[in-house]
Design an enzyme around this catalytic site. Sequence first.
Site, PDB file in Angstrom:
ATOM      1  N   GLU A 180       8.094   6.142  -0.862  1.00 47.69           N
ATOM      2  CA  GLU A 180       6.914   5.955  -0.012  1.00 47.69           C
ATOM      3  C   GLU A 180       6.850   4.562   0.599  1.00 47.69           C
ATOM      4  OE1 GLU A 180       5.070   8.385   0.890  1.00 47.69           O
ATOM      5  OE2 GLU A 180       6.182   9.718  -0.437  1.00 47.69           O
ATOM      6  N   GLU A 200       0.486   1.303   5.443  1.00 44.99           N
ATOM      7  CA  GLU A 200       1.051   2.079   6.536  1.00 44.99           C
ATOM      8  C   GLU A 200       1.197   1.221   7.786  1.00 44.99           C
ATOM      9  OE1 GLU A 200      -0.083   6.175   8.992  1.00 44.99           O
ATOM     10  OE2 GLU A 200      -1.157   5.623   7.156  1.00 44.99           O
TER      11      GLU A 200
END
Length: 266
Positions: free
Chosen positions: A90, A112
């Site tokens: 991730e 992100e």
Amino acid sequence: MRSLAVVVAVVATVAMAIGTARGSVSSIVSRAQFDRMLLHRNDGACQAKGFYTYDAFVAAAAAFPGFGTTGSADAQKREVAAFLAQTSHETTGGWATAPDGAFAWGYCFKQERGASSDYCTPSAQWPCAPGKRYYGRGPIQLSHNYNYGPAGRAIGVDLLANPDLVATDATVGFKTAIWFWMTAQPPKPSSHAVIAGQWSPSGADRAAGRVPGFGVITNIINGGIECGHGQDSRVADRIGFYKRYCDILGVGYGNNLDCYSQRPFA
């Protein structure tokens, strides 16, 4: 999330360990092993340089009895390897020809990149705070208000009002990732239950090809996107991290590492 949108539609209780849970993850993975696994996390090219620390990981793990301390020594090692592998995928900054290999670049990112959404879904139970955005942050890239809310409640922090804490306080970030790991999302089991050997697949699970192993954990996390359509490079990336970390910890991989032929959970 960058490559994953974690959707937890059902708030579940933390899955506590069944059987003997003992010790600390520090007895399973040493500081030196942690640094070797996440070899380039503090590289100058990594957004998260200096953020993810061994001490924060150990402190966060201590808040979740059973995490990395359940079952045999091999089972404990596999759980730590699996958790760090999934979260490394991730947060990876690796590429095929990266120095020391693609799987030495986990934990390069803490939030992100280029989030185009506030990830706010109208909810009476988990209302979004004015001006706050719930894009992917931390090791598991926690996303959406309906994940920040219950994760915060579980760890005693108001993450709806303070979502940035997941990317500014490393212990909080690790706690949200371990909360997600330990929490079942019916009909999905918790990742902890799977890797600790506490999950028994139903007839429907077996018919869908969902059997115990690292592969079904990928299905839990992002099966709707990555599983059930044959070879997938993202699944292979997760497996690559897992094998490397198991090798460092000196433990076998177990069976059923991929989810290529598993149908996603409903």
